[in-house]
Design a protein around this motif. Structure first.
Motif, PDB file in Angstrom:
ATOM      1  N   SER A 150      -1.729   1.020  -3.358  1.00 47.48           N
ATOM      2  CA  SER A 150      -1.432   0.119  -4.471  1.00 47.48           C
ATOM      3  C   SER A 150      -0.834   0.884  -5.644  1.00 47.48           C
ATOM      4  CB  SER A 150      -2.704  -0.610  -4.908  1.00 47.48           C
ATOM      5  OG  SER A 150      -3.687   0.333  -5.307  1.00 47.48           O
ATOM      6  N   CYS A 151      -0.207   0.126  -6.536  1.00 46.50           N
ATOM      7  CA  CYS A 151       0.376   0.715  -7.738  1.00 46.50           C
ATOM      8  C   CYS A 151       0.408  -0.362  -8.812  1.00 46.50           C
ATOM      9  CB  CYS A 151       1.777   1.253  -7.462  1.00 46.50           C
ATOM     10  SG  CYS A 151       2.946  -0.007  -6.948  1.00 46.50           S
TER      11      CYS A 151
ATOM     12  N   TRP B  57       0.245  -4.327  -3.600  1.00 44.77           N
ATOM     13  CA  TRP B  57      -0.501  -3.520  -2.630  1.00 44.77           C
ATOM     14  C   TRP B  57       0.053  -3.785  -1.240  1.00 44.77           C
ATOM     15  CZ3 TRP B  57      -2.820  -6.066   1.344  1.00 44.77           C
ATOM     16  CH2 TRP B  57      -3.214  -7.394   1.139  1.00 44.77           C
TER      17      TRP B  57
ATOM     18  N   LEU C 269       2.155   5.590  -5.098  1.00 43.77           N
ATOM     19  CA  LEU C 269       1.060   4.657  -4.850  1.00 43.77           C
ATOM     20  C   LEU C 269      -0.246   5.429  -4.653  1.00 43.77           C
ATOM     21  CD1 LEU C 269       3.749   3.117  -3.938  1.00 43.77           C
ATOM     22  CD2 LEU C 269       2.169   1.575  -2.782  1.00 43.77           C
TER      23      LEU C 269
ATOM     24  N   PHE D 188       6.391  -0.413  -6.233  1.00 46.92           N
ATOM     25  CA  PHE D 188       5.947  -1.215  -5.087  1.00 46.92           C
ATOM     26  C   PHE D 188       7.138  -1.602  -4.212  1.00 46.92           C
ATOM     27  CE2 PHE D 188       4.955  -5.504  -3.365  1.00 46.92           C
ATOM     28  CZ  PHE D 188       3.954  -5.126  -2.486  1.00 46.92           C
TER      29      PHE D 188
END
Length: 167
Positions: free
Chosen positions: A78-79, A105, A123, A85
């Motif tokens: 995730s970021c 995500w 990420l 992303f």
């Protein structure tokens, strides 16, 4: 053996039992499994149609079972920003690996090369146990949609009711 011959997203009535299945089995059309109470269940479904958590399975004799997606080893990356992303999705998509996608995500089966790649892109990865339901492919989806979210199902459209015939 109970023979599963159809599936639907909605059902209102008694459910005989749950069948807990990993992704590897939920993407097959023909297989056997045991339900939670050890009933022998044979699956005779359309190939390429992935079963999702919560789907209802209709047996030849009119019983109904429900799918439970088994928790399995996954990596969720995730970021916080959409550009990072989007880049990660682009690079993962180029590798044609099964991948579940949410809001900033993505989730994939454990693979240190893929994990390293998304970490280099920015990420944060977490290895854990979770349901794994990757996106359907845009070109071979039986659901018709090219941009689909993984929970698009057609309604029970195989032309007959399961309530009236008991074998």
């Amino acid at each position: 053996m109970l023979k599963v011959v159809g599936r639907s997203e909605h059902y209102h009535g008694a459910v005989l039992d749950n069948v807990v299945l990993p992704y590897a089995l939920r993407q097959k059309g023909r297989f056997r499994a045991l339900s939670q109470s050890n009933l022998d269940v044979g699956f005779f479904l359309t190939r390429g149609d992935v079963l999702h958590d919560g789907d209802f399975l209709h047996t030849e004799c009119g019983q109904v079972l429900q799918v439970v997606a088994e928790k399995e080893a996954v990596v969720t990356a995730s970021c916080s920003d959409w550009q990072t992303f989007a880049k990660a999705c682009y690079h993962m998509g180029n590798r044609h690996v099964p991948m579940a996608i949410g809001e900033r995500w993505l989730r994939f089966q454990p693979d240190h090369v893929l994990q390293n790649m998304v970490e280099v892109l920015g990420l944060t990865c977490r290895a854990h146990q979770a349901e794994f339901t990757p996106e359907n492919g845009a070109y071979h989806s039986s659901h018709g949609g090219a941009g689909g979210h993984s929970h698009h199902h057609e309604h029970d459209d195989h032309g007959h009711s399961h309530s009236g015939h008991h074998h």
